[in-house]
Design a protein around this motif. Structure first.
Motif, short mmCIF file in Angstrom:
data_model
loop_
_atom_site.label_atom_id
_atom_site.label_comp_id
_atom_site.label_asym_id
_atom_site.label_seq_id
_atom_site.Cartn_x
_atom_site.Cartn_y
_atom_site.Cartn_z
N LEU A 52 38.55 65.02 68.57
CA LEU A 52 38.65 64.09 67.45
C LEU A 52 38.29 64.79 66.15
CD1 LEU A 52 39.05 61.20 66.40
CD2 LEU A 52 36.65 60.75 66.94
N ASP A 53 37.24 65.59 66.18
CA ASP A 53 36.83 66.35 64.99
C ASP A 53 37.93 67.31 64.55
OD1 ASP A 53 35.13 67.25 62.95
OD2 ASP A 53 34.40 68.89 64.21
N GLU A 54 38.53 67.99 65.54
CA GLU A 54 39.60 68.95 65.22
C GLU A 54 40.80 68.24 64.60
OE1 GLU A 54 40.41 70.78 68.92
OE2 GLU A 54 38.66 72.13 68.88
N LYS A 55 41.16 67.13 65.17
CA LYS A 55 42.35 66.43 64.67
C LYS A 55 42.15 65.87 63.27
CE LYS A 55 45.99 64.79 67.55
NZ LYS A 55 46.63 63.71 68.31
N LEU A 56 40.98 65.30 63.05
CA LEU A 56 40.73 64.71 61.74
C LEU A 56 40.52 65.78 60.67
CD1 LEU A 56 38.36 61.74 62.65
CD2 LEU A 56 40.81 61.67 62.17
N SER A 57 40.20 67.00 61.10
CA SER A 57 39.98 68.10 60.16
C SER A 57 41.22 68.95 59.96
CB SER A 57 38.84 69.00 60.65
OG SER A 57 37.65 68.28 60.81
N ALA A 58 42.31 68.61 60.67
CA ALA A 58 43.49 69.46 60.67
C ALA A 58 44.42 69.22 59.49
CB ALA A 58 44.27 69.26 61.97
N GLY A 59 44.00 68.36 58.57
CA GLY A 59 44.83 68.10 57.40
C GLY A 59 46.00 67.17 57.69
N LEU A 60 45.90 66.44 58.81
CA LEU A 60 46.99 65.52 59.14
C LEU A 60 46.92 64.25 58.31
CD1 LEU A 60 46.89 65.84 63.04
CD2 LEU A 60 48.40 67.02 61.43
N THR A 71 24.62 54.43 71.02
CA THR A 71 24.45 55.76 70.40
C THR A 71 25.78 56.46 70.26
OG1 THR A 71 22.23 55.97 71.33
CG2 THR A 71 23.32 58.01 70.63
N GLN A 72 26.62 56.41 71.30
CA GLN A 72 27.92 57.05 71.25
C GLN A 72 28.83 56.38 70.21
OE1 GLN A 72 28.95 56.67 75.40
NE2 GLN A 72 28.46 58.82 75.82
N GLN A 73 28.75 55.07 70.11
CA GLN A 73 29.52 54.37 69.07
C GLN A 73 29.10 54.85 67.70
OE1 GLN A 73 29.80 50.09 69.40
NE2 GLN A 73 29.84 50.16 71.64
N GLY A 74 27.79 55.01 67.50
CA GLY A 74 27.28 55.49 66.22
C GLY A 74 27.76 56.89 65.91
N GLU A 75 27.81 57.76 66.93
CA GLU A 75 28.30 59.12 66.74
C GLU A 75 29.76 59.14 66.31
OE1 GLU A 75 27.54 61.84 69.92
OE2 GLU A 75 25.55 61.03 70.30
N LEU A 76 30.58 58.32 66.97
CA LEU A 76 31.99 58.26 66.61
C LEU A 76 32.18 57.73 65.19
CD1 LEU A 76 33.64 56.95 69.90
CD2 LEU A 76 33.79 59.24 68.95
N LYS A 77 31.44 56.68 64.85
CA LYS A 77 31.56 56.12 63.50
C LYS A 77 31.16 57.13 62.44
CE LYS A 77 30.78 51.27 64.76
NZ LYS A 77 29.85 50.11 64.60
N ALA A 78 30.07 57.87 62.70
CA ALA A 78 29.61 58.87 61.74
C ALA A 78 30.61 60.01 61.61
CB ALA A 78 28.24 59.41 62.17
N LEU A 79 31.16 60.46 62.73
CA LEU A 79 32.13 61.54 62.72
C LEU A 79 33.37 61.16 61.93
CD1 LEU A 79 33.29 64.25 63.71
CD2 LEU A 79 33.99 63.10 65.81
N ILE A 80 33.86 59.95 62.16
CA ILE A 80 35.07 59.51 61.47
C ILE A 80 34.79 59.26 59.99
CG2 ILE A 80 36.73 57.60 61.34
CD1 ILE A 80 36.49 57.40 64.41
N ARG A 81 33.61 58.74 59.69
CA ARG A 81 33.28 58.44 58.29
C ARG A 81 33.20 59.71 57.45
NH1 ARG A 81 33.60 57.52 54.03
NH2 ARG A 81 32.52 56.08 52.64
N GLN A 82 32.88 60.85 58.07
CA GLN A 82 32.79 62.11 57.34
C GLN A 82 34.16 62.62 56.91
OE1 GLN A 82 30.81 64.75 60.02
NE2 GLN A 82 28.84 63.68 59.91
#
Length: 226
Positions: A33-41, A64-75
């Motif tokens: 998920l991090d790679e895809k969202l950072s790939a400039g797509l 906790t996992q929901q919080g991690e996903l939300k934080a990752l996407i929000r960045q």
């Protein structure tokens, strides 16, 4: 070239929907998920926040996992998670659904000033005297005389029904609709079980019980039914 199969991004008129594979590990999922969202797509540098909906399939996510996903996407740019949908529910959630849809059976006479309230469906074996009240989140079935107040679907279920062996209520309520049953003279007194429901005109009507199977076919699918 690597094929991303654990994360699929789809754009909709309401934002983005991320379909997350429920077979891989959580670590693999967040890495991809991090790679895809950072790939400039995604390009949205100067626009308002984009709502994101997560579809997690049969994967159970802890808070906790929901919080991690939300934080990752929000960045990532202007993305914000607004909804997480899963096909998995917790035991507590299952218990709440069972309580909401189940049937509570009570044998007693509800006297003036008494109130009985259940979250799901109510089967009362006894009378509701004038001044007595029965309330249910679902349907109300009274094997006796209803002479007091009955409020079915009290949490907003306008498909709920009220049935009684003798229907002489002081007041009927279904969801947010209210009605006072007609007064019967001795010659008009009913001797068959009747039911009350909200019709297509959003009014509470009282009819013979036999018609319910056509008006509310889902009644036969209560817990234990088919």
């Amino acid at each position: 070239m690597k094929k991303w199969q654990n994360v699929t991004i789809k754009g909709t008129k309401d934002g983005l929907t991320l379909h997350l594979n429920d077979d891989c590990s959580f670590e693999e999922l967040t890495k991809e998920l991090d790679e895809k969202l950072s790939a400039g797509l995604l390009t949205n540098e100067d626009r308002a926040l984009i709502p994101v909906k997560l579809e997690t399939g049969h994967r159970y996510l802890t808070s906790t996992q929901q919080g991690e996903l939300k934080a990752l996407i929000r960045q990532k740019k202007q993305l914000v998670v607004e909804e997480i949908n899963s096909l998995v529910i917790t035991k507590e959630e299952a218990d709440k659904q069972r309580e909401k849809n189940g049937m509570v059976t009570i044998t007693k006479i509800v006297r003036s000033g008494q109130i009985i309230e259940v979250p799901g469906n109510l089967l009362l074996i006894g009378d509701v005297n004038p001044g007595g009240t029965v309330k249910a989140g679902g349907n109300i079935f009274i094997m006796g005389a209803l002479k007091g107040v009955a409020h079915a679907g009290c949490y907003g279920n306008d498909q709920a029904v009220i049935a009684a062996s003798s229907m002489k209520p002081s007041q009927l309520r279904i969801s947010d609709s209210l009605n006072r049953a007609p007064d019967y003279s001795n010659s008009e007194e009913k001797h068959e079980m009747e039911c009350a429901y909200i019709d297509i005109n959003n009014k509470i009507v009282i009819d013979r019980l036999q018609g319910l199977m056509h008006l509310r076919p889902n009644l036969t699918r209560l817990e234990g039914g088919r």
